[in-house]
Design an enzyme around this catalytic site. Structure first.
Site, PDB file in Angstrom:
ATOM      1  N   HIS A  17      21.246  42.859   5.575  1.00 18.00           N
ATOM      2  CA  HIS A  17      20.184  42.302   5.125  1.00 18.00           C
ATOM      3  C   HIS A  17      19.067  41.944   6.357  1.00 18.00           C
ATOM      4  CE1 HIS A  17      21.957  40.780   1.272  1.00 18.00           C
ATOM      5  NE2 HIS A  17      21.444  41.820   0.948  1.00 18.00           N
ATOM      6  N   LYS A  41      22.879  36.734 -12.957  1.00 17.80           N
ATOM      7  CA  LYS A  41      23.925  37.142 -11.984  1.00 17.80           C
ATOM      8  C   LYS A  41      24.781  36.264 -11.467  1.00 17.80           C
ATOM      9  CE  LYS A  41      22.234  41.461  -9.621  1.00 17.80           C
ATOM     10  NZ  LYS A  41      21.969  42.017  -8.213  1.00 17.80           N
ATOM     11  N   ARG A  90      22.586  51.714   1.653  1.00 17.28           N
ATOM     12  CA  ARG A  90      23.789  51.767   2.422  1.00 17.28           C
ATOM     13  C   ARG A  90      24.739  53.213   2.261  1.00 17.28           C
ATOM     14  NH1 ARG A  90      25.803  46.515  -0.284  1.00 17.28           N
ATOM     15  NH2 ARG A  90      24.988  47.663  -1.699  1.00 17.28           N
ATOM     16  N   SER A 128      26.662  41.165  -0.257  1.00 16.56           N
ATOM     17  CA  SER A 128      27.057  39.629  -0.628  1.00 16.56           C
ATOM     18  C   SER A 128      28.107  39.423  -1.349  1.00 16.56           C
ATOM     19  CB  SER A 128      25.742  39.305  -1.164  1.00 16.56           C
ATOM     20  OG  SER A 128      24.591  39.453  -0.316  1.00 16.56           O
TER      21      SER A 128
HETATM   22  O1  PNS Z   1      19.891  42.237  -4.174  1.00 18.10           O
HETATM   23  P1  PNS Z   1      19.987  42.923  -5.535  1.00 18.10           P
HETATM   24  O2  PNS Z   1      20.411  42.046  -6.725  1.00 18.10           O
HETATM   25  O3  PNS Z   1      20.489  44.570  -5.581  1.00 18.10           O
HETATM   26  O4  PNS Z   1      18.286  43.174  -5.681  1.00 18.10           O
HETATM   27  C1  PNS Z   1      17.802  43.605  -6.990  1.00 18.10           C
HETATM   28  C2  PNS Z   1      16.309  43.308  -7.240  1.00 18.10           C
HETATM   29  C3  PNS Z   1      15.976  41.955  -6.990  1.00 18.10           C
HETATM   30  C4  PNS Z   1      15.595  44.227  -6.188  1.00 18.10           C
HETATM   31  C5  PNS Z   1      16.059  43.828  -8.674  1.00 18.10           C
HETATM   32  O5  PNS Z   1      16.712  43.284  -9.546  1.00 18.10           O
HETATM   33  C6  PNS Z   1      14.369  43.271  -9.006  1.00 18.10           C
HETATM   34  O6  PNS Z   1      13.486  43.892  -8.503  1.00 18.10           O
HETATM   35  N1  PNS Z   1      14.237  42.337 -10.169  1.00 18.10           N
HETATM   36  C7  PNS Z   1      13.195  41.892 -10.533  1.00 18.10           C
HETATM   37  C8  PNS Z   1      12.855  42.138 -11.966  1.00 18.10           C
HETATM   38  C9  PNS Z   1      12.040  43.540 -11.906  1.00 18.10           C
HETATM   39  O7  PNS Z   1      10.839  43.509 -11.494  1.00 18.10           O
HETATM   40  N2  PNS Z   1      12.648  44.433 -12.578  1.00 18.10           N
HETATM   41  C10 PNS Z   1      12.261  45.816 -13.102  1.00 18.10           C
HETATM   42  C11 PNS Z   1      12.377  46.435 -11.763  1.00 18.10           C
HETATM   43  S1  PNS Z   1      14.140  46.940 -11.366  1.00 18.10           S
END
Ligand code: PNS
Length: 163
Positions: A17, A41, A90, A128
């Site tokens: 990150h 989560k 990745r 993570s």
């Molecule tokens: O590190 P992660 O858990 O893969 O990140 C996921 C994240 C936070 C990027 C994704 O879950 C997100 O954008 N969530 C916010 C809610 C949202 O906007 N959802 C619609 C698009 S996925």
């Protein structure tokens, strides 16, 4: 001013990150790191703890700001007048999910563009969840996360998390 948002759970932030944060900060005028507050989560760290850890490890990068958010990413972005999402890729297996999210976000807000940054190959296997698993099983995590936060992670694992 080009402002990009780098969203994620960051539970906890890893070297992978941090690499994406540093590289995007060179490309954009400002990078907002958005820490998703998502109870579903079952995160190990609270949103505030995750924000503080990122602030600590990115303190030397002056055009980076870190905030927690809940709700839709596209709504969070509006408050910064940002239309760019940064995502790290990745492996090929990341692609399908990220492609879907990029299209979803585009349909929620057509002005939003998702930029993908290939993770440096030395971080391609770090996640993570893997960091937490190794720490739980008593392995060293110094290769995977910035050294400033190792103690914090070990302590949290010993105490069994906040939720
Ligand atoms: O590190 P992660 O858990 O893969 O990140 C996921 C994240 C936070 C990027 C994704 O879950 C997100 O954008 N969530 C916010 C809610 C949202 O906007 N959802 C619609 C698009 S996925």
């Amino acid at each position: 001013m080009k402002i990009a948002v780098y969203p994620g759970s960051f539970d906890p932030v890893t070297n992978g990150h941090l690499d994406v944060i540093k590289r995007s900060a060179k490309v954009f005028d400002k990078v907002i790191v958005g820490v998703l507050d998502n109870m579903a989560k079952k995160p190990l760290f609270t949103p505030d703890e995750r924000v503080d850890m990122i602030k600590k490890v990115a303190s030397d990068i002056e055009n980076v700001e870190v905030y927690a958010f809940s709700g839709l990413l596209v709504d969070f972005m509006k408050q910064f007048d940002s239309a760019v999402i940064i995502k790290g890729l990745r492996t090929i297996s990341d692609f399908e999910y990220e492609f879907q999210m990029a299209l979803l976000n585009k349909s929620l807000n057509p002005d939003v563009e998702t930029f993908f940054m290939m993770t440096d190959s030395k971080y391609s296997y770090i996640s993570s969840s893997m960091v937490k698993e190794v720490a739980r099983l008593g392995g060293g995590i110094d290769e995977f996360v910035p050294c400033d936060i190792i103690k914090e992670i070990d302590k949290k694992i010993k105490n069994g998390g906040h939720r």
